[in-house]
Design an enzyme around this catalytic site. Sequence first.
Site, mmCIF file in Angstrom:
data_model
loop_
_atom_site.group_PDB
_atom_site.id
_atom_site.type_symbol
_atom_site.label_atom_id
_atom_site.label_comp_id
_atom_site.label_asym_id
_atom_site.label_seq_id
_atom_site.Cartn_x
_atom_site.Cartn_y
_atom_site.Cartn_z
ATOM 1 N N ILE A 10 59.085 55.785 36.328
ATOM 2 C CA ILE A 10 60.134 55.494 35.359
ATOM 3 C C ILE A 10 61.320 54.926 36.112
ATOM 4 O O ILE A 10 61.834 55.559 37.031
ATOM 5 C CB ILE A 10 60.583 56.771 34.618
ATOM 6 N N GLU A 52 58.018 57.153 22.461
ATOM 7 C CA GLU A 52 58.020 57.311 23.928
ATOM 8 C C GLU A 52 57.292 58.604 24.327
ATOM 9 O O GLU A 52 57.711 59.324 25.243
ATOM 10 C CB GLU A 52 59.460 57.346 24.472
ATOM 11 N N ALA A 53 56.192 58.873 23.638
ATOM 12 C CA ALA A 53 55.463 60.129 23.842
ATOM 13 C C ALA A 53 54.834 60.237 25.228
ATOM 14 O O ALA A 53 54.441 61.330 25.647
ATOM 15 C CB ALA A 53 54.379 60.277 22.763
ATOM 16 N N TYR A 104 58.634 44.083 31.854
ATOM 17 C CA TYR A 104 57.221 44.457 31.806
ATOM 18 C C TYR A 104 56.430 43.428 31.014
ATOM 19 O O TYR A 104 56.927 42.854 30.054
ATOM 20 C CB TYR A 104 57.070 45.837 31.166
ATOM 21 N N ILE A 150 65.179 53.668 35.916
ATOM 22 C CA ILE A 150 66.339 53.742 35.035
ATOM 23 C C ILE A 150 67.381 52.707 35.454
ATOM 24 O O ILE A 150 67.761 52.626 36.613
ATOM 25 C CB ILE A 150 66.948 55.157 35.032
ATOM 26 N N ALA A 157 53.473 46.364 21.871
ATOM 27 C CA ALA A 157 52.408 46.310 20.866
ATOM 28 C C ALA A 157 52.953 46.702 19.499
ATOM 29 O O ALA A 157 52.198 46.843 18.542
ATOM 30 C CB ALA A 157 51.267 47.232 21.271
ATOM 31 N N GLY A 158 54.268 46.896 19.410
ATOM 32 C CA GLY A 158 54.865 47.235 18.128
ATOM 33 C C GLY A 158 54.792 48.708 17.787
ATOM 34 O O GLY A 158 54.733 49.079 16.616
ATOM 35 N N LYS A 159 54.822 49.572 18.814
ATOM 36 C CA LYS A 159 54.751 51.013 18.573
ATOM 37 C C LYS A 159 55.890 51.517 17.699
ATOM 38 O O LYS A 159 55.670 52.244 16.746
ATOM 39 C CB LYS A 159 54.795 51.783 19.902
#
Length: 192
Positions: A170, A88-89, A178, A172, A13-15
Amino acid sequence: MAKLYFYYSSMNAGKSTTLLQSSYNYRERHMNTLVYTAAIDNRFGTAKVTSRIGISQEALVFTNETDLYQQIKAQIRQQPLHCILVDEAQFLTKTQVYQLSDVVDKLHIPVLCYGLRTDFQGELFKGSQYLLAWADQLEELKTICYCGRKANFVLRLNEKGEVVKAGEQIQIGGNDSYLSVCRRHYKERLGC
Ligand SMILES: [Zn+2]
């Protein structure tokens, strides 16, 4: 007055672009910003927040152990900070979200967090759970599904493009990708 902000969305979404634009707006006015991003693989040091449109900025990384309040308090002894931005909160711990609220309440610095609301199974990420609960201001960064509806779910796809239904929150170093979709198409693709 300083506030704790949470800008949440699904994937793509362009964070990062929004984060870097906000940081740039401060710096343009000769104000200092500090950018954080998650160290998924637990490496310390610095990293870069990069947006898909090609801009980037140096960032400090946080692991589950990072004391963000103490680190930011130490930083402002070197130079004043006018804004903290966290990419990446969703990977923040409950304790770290509390620490960031202390940065706002005790150090009077605005904190802007950017992250995913839910994982590929439709569950809240820990960091997002507490940001949704405790932030002063919530803002959704919208993206759309292939059908044109708002996409607020994320599908995990394996290398063959098949939907992954279970696994770690998560992943890795995998080859999965996605896809942001609307709730209706999320259910349809998952077959539920
Ligand atoms: Zn759709």
